[in-house]
Design a protein around this motif. Structure first.
Motif, mmCIF file in Angstrom:
data_model
loop_
_atom_site.group_PDB
_atom_site.id
_atom_site.type_symbol
_atom_site.label_atom_id
_atom_site.label_comp_id
_atom_site.label_asym_id
_atom_site.label_seq_id
_atom_site.Cartn_x
_atom_site.Cartn_y
_atom_site.Cartn_z
ATOM 1 N N VAL A 41 0.835 -1.205 0.000
ATOM 2 C CA VAL A 41 0.000 0.000 0.000
ATOM 3 C C VAL A 41 0.869 1.254 0.000
ATOM 4 N N VAL A 42 1.988 1.196 0.710
ATOM 5 C CA VAL A 42 2.938 2.307 0.753
ATOM 6 C C VAL A 42 4.347 1.742 0.635
ATOM 7 N N GLU A 43 5.271 2.618 0.329
ATOM 8 C CA GLU A 43 6.689 2.315 0.455
ATOM 9 C C GLU A 43 7.158 3.077 1.679
ATOM 10 N N TYR A 44 7.712 2.364 2.634
ATOM 11 C CA TYR A 44 8.146 2.981 3.887
ATOM 12 C C TYR A 44 9.661 2.927 3.965
ATOM 13 N N ASN A 45 10.296 4.092 4.075
ATOM 14 C CA ASN A 45 11.742 4.174 4.215
ATOM 15 C C ASN A 45 12.045 4.397 5.685
ATOM 16 N N ASP A 46 12.440 3.331 6.357
ATOM 17 C CA ASP A 46 12.696 3.385 7.798
ATOM 18 C C ASP A 46 13.879 4.282 8.139
ATOM 19 N N THR A 47 14.852 4.351 7.267
ATOM 20 C CA THR A 47 16.026 5.187 7.520
ATOM 21 C C THR A 47 15.680 6.670 7.454
ATOM 22 N N ARG A 48 14.974 7.064 6.421
ATOM 23 C CA ARG A 48 14.609 8.475 6.233
ATOM 24 C C ARG A 48 13.313 8.851 6.932
ATOM 25 N N LYS A 49 12.569 7.855 7.390
ATOM 26 C CA LYS A 49 11.265 8.048 8.037
ATOM 27 C C LYS A 49 10.314 8.790 7.094
ATOM 28 N N THR A 50 10.194 8.221 5.883
ATOM 29 C CA THR A 50 9.267 8.764 4.898
ATOM 30 C C THR A 50 8.341 7.665 4.397
ATOM 31 N N VAL A 51 7.186 8.080 3.925
ATOM 32 C CA VAL A 51 6.181 7.180 3.376
ATOM 33 C C VAL A 51 5.850 7.667 1.974
ATOM 34 N N THR A 52 5.768 6.734 1.045
ATOM 35 C CA THR A 52 5.391 7.060 -0.318
ATOM 36 C C THR A 52 4.193 6.199 -0.699
ATOM 37 N N PRO A 53 3.048 6.825 -0.968
ATOM 38 C CA PRO A 53 1.877 6.044 -1.377
ATOM 39 C C PRO A 53 2.126 5.334 -2.697
ATOM 40 N N THR A 54 1.587 4.144 -2.834
ATOM 41 C CA THR A 54 1.656 3.413 -4.100
ATOM 42 C C THR A 54 0.298 3.532 -4.783
ATOM 43 N N SER A 55 0.171 2.908 -5.921
ATOM 44 C CA SER A 55 -1.110 2.951 -6.635
ATOM 45 C C SER A 55 -2.213 2.232 -5.862
ATOM 46 N N ARG A 56 -1.862 1.382 -4.928
ATOM 47 C CA ARG A 56 -2.855 0.611 -4.160
ATOM 48 C C ARG A 56 -3.492 1.406 -3.026
ATOM 49 N N VAL A 57 -2.930 2.537 -2.659
ATOM 50 C CA VAL A 57 -3.431 3.280 -1.496
ATOM 51 C C VAL A 57 -4.875 3.746 -1.696
ATOM 52 N N ARG A 58 -5.225 4.143 -2.891
ATOM 53 C CA ARG A 58 -6.599 4.595 -3.144
ATOM 54 C C ARG A 58 -7.601 3.441 -3.009
ATOM 55 N N GLN A 59 -7.206 2.261 -3.441
ATOM 56 C CA GLN A 59 -8.074 1.089 -3.302
ATOM 57 C C GLN A 59 -8.335 0.799 -1.822
ATOM 58 N N TYR A 60 -7.279 0.806 -1.022
ATOM 59 C CA TYR A 60 -7.425 0.522 0.398
ATOM 60 C C TYR A 60 -8.214 1.612 1.109
ATOM 61 N N ALA A 61 -8.031 2.861 0.711
ATOM 62 C CA ALA A 61 -8.799 3.960 1.313
ATOM 63 C C ALA A 61 -10.279 3.796 1.022
ATOM 64 N N LEU A 62 -10.595 3.413 -0.195
ATOM 65 C CA LEU A 62 -11.986 3.193 -0.577
ATOM 66 C C LEU A 62 -12.587 2.028 0.212
ATOM 67 N N LEU A 63 -11.844 0.945 0.351
ATOM 68 C CA LEU A 63 -12.316 -0.200 1.125
ATOM 69 C C LEU A 63 -12.509 0.160 2.602
ATOM 70 N N ALA A 64 -11.612 0.953 3.149
ATOM 71 C CA ALA A 64 -11.732 1.375 4.548
ATOM 72 C C ALA A 64 -12.977 2.235 4.742
ATOM 73 N N GLN A 65 -13.239 3.105 3.803
ATOM 74 C CA GLN A 65 -14.438 3.941 3.860
ATOM 75 C C GLN A 65 -15.697 3.077 3.788
ATOM 76 N N PHE A 66 -15.708 2.133 2.894
ATOM 77 C CA PHE A 66 -16.845 1.238 2.729
ATOM 78 C C PHE A 66 -17.070 0.404 3.993
#
Length: 89
Positions: A59-84
């Motif tokens: 769902v995301v790419e998580y860079n533990d060293t830099r402490k950053t998150v990058t959404p992937t193309s799947r994030v919108r699908q999961y957000a929609l499912l969570a809302q539903f």
């Protein structure tokens, strides 16, 4: 999840920013008014549990060293499912 779906794919978000947003939503307060104790709780939960799990599911790419998150193309699908899922409760 829904907040991350607002970002463009491949756009990095700092975990510290995300922690303030998450905690602000949980407490119904503006992120700038979140105290350090509340912030640390959300931050630790994100880096220790939630972000590694979301990354494991692609769902995301998580860079533990830099402490950053990058959404992937799947994030919108999961957000929609969570809302539903909220409507089914």
């Amino acid at each position: 999840m829904e907040y991350l779906s607002l970002f463009c794919r491949d756009e990095c978000v700092e975990v510290r920013h995300l922690a303030r947003i998450v905690r602000g939503i949980e407490l119904s307060e503006p992120p700038r008014q979140i105290g350090s104790k509340e912030y640390e709780s959300a931050y630790n939960g994100l880096i220790q549990t939630h972000l590694p799990k979301l990354a494991a599911h692609g769902v995301v790419e998580y860079n533990d060293t830099r402490k950053t998150v990058t959404p992937t193309s799947r994030v919108r699908q999961y957000a929609l499912l969570a809302q539903f899922a909220r409507y089914l409760r």
